[in-house]
Design an enzyme around this catalytic site. Sequence first.
Site, PDB file in Angstrom:
ATOM      1  N   ASP A   1       0.864  -1.184   0.000  1.00  0.00           N
ATOM      2  CA  ASP A   1       0.000   0.000   0.000  1.00  0.00           C
ATOM      3  C   ASP A   1       0.896   1.228   0.000  1.00  0.00           C
ATOM      4  OD1 ASP A   1      -1.703   2.217   0.925  1.00  0.00           O
ATOM      5  OD2 ASP A   1      -3.195   0.654   1.247  1.00  0.00           O
TER       6      ASP A   1
ATOM      7  N   ASN B   1     -12.776  -2.886   2.839  1.00  0.00           N
ATOM      8  CA  ASN B   1     -13.857  -1.894   2.821  1.00  0.00           C
ATOM      9  C   ASN B   1     -14.773  -2.106   1.621  1.00  0.00           C
ATOM     10  OD1 ASN B   1     -13.078  -0.241   5.102  1.00  0.00           O
ATOM     11  ND2 ASN B   1     -11.312   0.392   3.867  1.00  0.00           N
TER      12      ASN B   1
ATOM     13  N   GLY C   1     -15.758   4.038   3.134  1.00  0.00           N
ATOM     14  CA  GLY C   1     -14.359   3.797   3.494  1.00  0.00           C
ATOM     15  C   GLY C   1     -13.534   3.256   2.340  1.00  0.00           C
ATOM     16  N   GLN C   2     -14.183   2.942   1.239  1.00  0.00           N
ATOM     17  CA  GLN C   2     -13.467   2.360   0.092  1.00  0.00           C
ATOM     18  C   GLN C   2     -13.101   3.481  -0.876  1.00  0.00           C
ATOM     19  OE1 GLN C   2     -15.753  -0.613  -2.000  1.00  0.00           O
ATOM     20  NE2 GLN C   2     -14.090  -1.138  -3.396  1.00  0.00           N
ATOM     21  N   SER C   3     -11.868   3.458  -1.370  1.00  0.00           N
ATOM     22  CA  SER C   3     -11.480   4.510  -2.307  1.00  0.00           C
ATOM     23  C   SER C   3     -11.165   3.962  -3.696  1.00  0.00           C
ATOM     24  CB  SER C   3     -10.286   5.302  -1.769  1.00  0.00           C
ATOM     25  OG  SER C   3      -9.213   4.436  -1.498  1.00  0.00           O
TER      26      SER C   3
ATOM     27  N   HIS D   1     -10.182  -5.303  -2.805  1.00  0.00           N
ATOM     28  CA  HIS D   1      -8.831  -5.491  -2.278  1.00  0.00           C
ATOM     29  C   HIS D   1      -8.889  -5.792  -0.798  1.00  0.00           C
ATOM     30  CE1 HIS D   1      -9.922  -1.227  -2.362  1.00  0.00           C
ATOM     31  NE2 HIS D   1      -9.253  -1.076  -1.244  1.00  0.00           N
TER      32      HIS D   1
ATOM     33  N   HIS E   1      -6.823  -5.677   2.717  1.00  0.00           N
ATOM     34  CA  HIS E   1      -5.663  -5.053   3.377  1.00  0.00           C
ATOM     35  C   HIS E   1      -5.082  -6.071   4.365  1.00  0.00           C
ATOM     36  CE1 HIS E   1      -6.810  -0.722   2.433  1.00  0.00           C
ATOM     37  NE2 HIS E   1      -7.984  -1.304   2.274  1.00  0.00           N
TER      38      HIS E   1
HETATM   39  P1  AMP Z   1      -9.610   1.477   0.493  1.00  0.00           P
HETATM   40  O1  AMP Z   1      -9.708   2.824   1.120  1.00  0.00           O
HETATM   41  O2  AMP Z   1     -10.024   0.345   1.376  1.00  0.00           O
HETATM   42  O3  AMP Z   1     -10.274   1.461  -0.853  1.00  0.00           O
HETATM   43  O4  AMP Z   1      -8.064   1.235   0.246  1.00  0.00           O
HETATM   44  C1  AMP Z   1      -7.390   1.672  -0.900  1.00  0.00           C
HETATM   45  C2  AMP Z   1      -5.931   1.648  -0.561  1.00  0.00           C
HETATM   46  O5  AMP Z   1      -5.211   1.712  -1.757  1.00  0.00           O
HETATM   47  C3  AMP Z   1      -5.478   2.808   0.300  1.00  0.00           C
HETATM   48  O6  AMP Z   1      -4.911   2.314   1.488  1.00  0.00           O
HETATM   49  C4  AMP Z   1      -4.452   3.516  -0.584  1.00  0.00           C
HETATM   50  O7  AMP Z   1      -3.367   3.994   0.165  1.00  0.00           O
HETATM   51  C5  AMP Z   1      -4.034   2.432  -1.531  1.00  0.00           C
HETATM   52  N1  AMP Z   1      -3.585   2.878  -2.845  1.00  0.00           N
HETATM   53  C6  AMP Z   1      -4.183   3.764  -3.670  1.00  0.00           C
HETATM   54  N2  AMP Z   1      -3.463   3.903  -4.795  1.00  0.00           N
HETATM   55  C7  AMP Z   1      -2.408   3.074  -4.680  1.00  0.00           C
HETATM   56  C8  AMP Z   1      -1.298   2.770  -5.520  1.00  0.00           C
HETATM   57  N3  AMP Z   1      -1.133   3.348  -6.723  1.00  0.00           N
HETATM   58  N4  AMP Z   1      -0.377   1.890  -5.067  1.00  0.00           N
HETATM   59  C9  AMP Z   1      -0.515   1.311  -3.864  1.00  0.00           C
HETATM   60  N5  AMP Z   1      -1.536   1.550  -3.025  1.00  0.00           N
HETATM   61  C10 AMP Z   1      -2.476   2.426  -3.431  1.00  0.00           C
END
Ligand code: AMP
Length: 449
Positions: A344, A401, A405-407, A412, A414
């Site tokens: 991450d 998430n 909370g998901q971005s 994925h 964690h």
């Molecule tokens: P979530 O908020 O559960 O969707 O987690 C998405 C995760 O992806 C976050 O912890 C980000 O820091 C991570 N993330 C986003 N872009 C990248 C990337 N290019 N390489 C590695 N991690 C990433």
Amino acid sequence: MTRKFIAGACALVLAALAGPALAEPKVAPTPRAVVADNPRDKDHPADMAAFQVDIQGSKVNAILYTAAGAGPHPTLLFLHGFPGNETNIDLLQAVRRAGWNAMRINYRGSWGSQGKFSYGNARVDAAAAVAWLADPANAAKYRVDASRIVVAGHSLGGFMTASAAAADPRVAGAVLIDAADIGARKATIVDAASRQAAIDRLRPDTPPLVATPEGLVAELERDGDQLRLAPLLAKLGQRPALVIGAELALGPANRKVVEAARAAGASAVTETYLPTDHSFSDARIALESEVIRWLGQFDPKSAPRPPLPLTAAYDPSNIFARIIRGEAPAYKVYEDKDVLAFMDRAPMEPGHVLVISKTSKARNILDIDPADLAKVMAVVQKVGRAEVQALGLEGFMVLQNNGVGQSVPHLHMHVIPRVAGKPAYLAENAAADPKDLEATAAKIRAAMK
Ligand code: AMP
């Protein structure tokens, strides 16, 4: 934290089973600034300035918590209550972590500021503090964005907030925290006995003030009609205001104030009521969260992200899809034909790894074929083992998430190292140094079996 996550996941599953009526998230997310520090900005670090503002010949003590970053920053002026025992500094620090400057003053004749305290003087002081922040020389020196000055205040300070905002159109918005309708107390003084009772009620709070309870009650009798809260709040018109009431204190009175202010022209008042006392003694995090969420409208950077929809088409341009296709870089720790594990980029703890399916187009756990999920989980287990061995962990956390909370809209998992005694916050973390990411990836990679 983990328990909260599990409870959240169960709620989500129940919501999904129950259909659309329950599908809306009911709990607003706690903003990151409430729970997590920012990395130090070495060029423009967060800082604190203590100084005095001259108001009609008296020196008034002021503190300005300056936000990190080049700015200019939106700025919150905070006005304390009567006499100001509850300082609300935690709120100011959280607001500053959200990217705002935060300034507080002690009114004239309070807590060591020169001059005399009176309701009328405090109104002048509040207005003078706004003018001080808007002054181009001060704004330049402290990186204040004078077009985004918001005033907030607690109790008497809530009244002073409405007063300052009503008087000065440069105030972009106002936050009234269990605000006191000072002038309403005039009606309670009807004879010598009730007058004496009013004086006796003020007496325990006057030691930090250059004021007498007798003088303040006399001012109330004389000027009470100008000290009503609703007409001042109404003067904000279309400017946004947030009224946060304490159910066990002035909340019920605040509801009536808002109703009257709306009837008189306030069209952008948001209300929220918390089940707590006048000092928000057991609702500090809730208070900070409410204020910071509301302030987001002035600063899109600090606004909480809306949740990803649980149901939508897969977007092949998402960053993890690009990593799978080799179009974006990643520090990989494991890869086979079905699954990829990589660092991450903004770890919650060093060693934070993400595990994704390379073949599934699932956005979240509701979408994925159980056979694909099983392949992902098998690698999650491998990564957990490798983290424990490579990093000497006592424990780790597996988290995932969905929507809130998901971005990134590609499922994925964690896998996050945990440190005993250290709380884990579900917040956006700072990006790590690529050198550190690669060094940790190399250790985990070497331990993968
Ligand atoms: P979530 O908020 O559960 O969707 O987690 C998405 C995760 O992806 C976050 O912890 C980000 O820091 C991570 N993330 C986003 N872009 C990248 C990337 N290019 N390489 C590695 N991690 C990433």
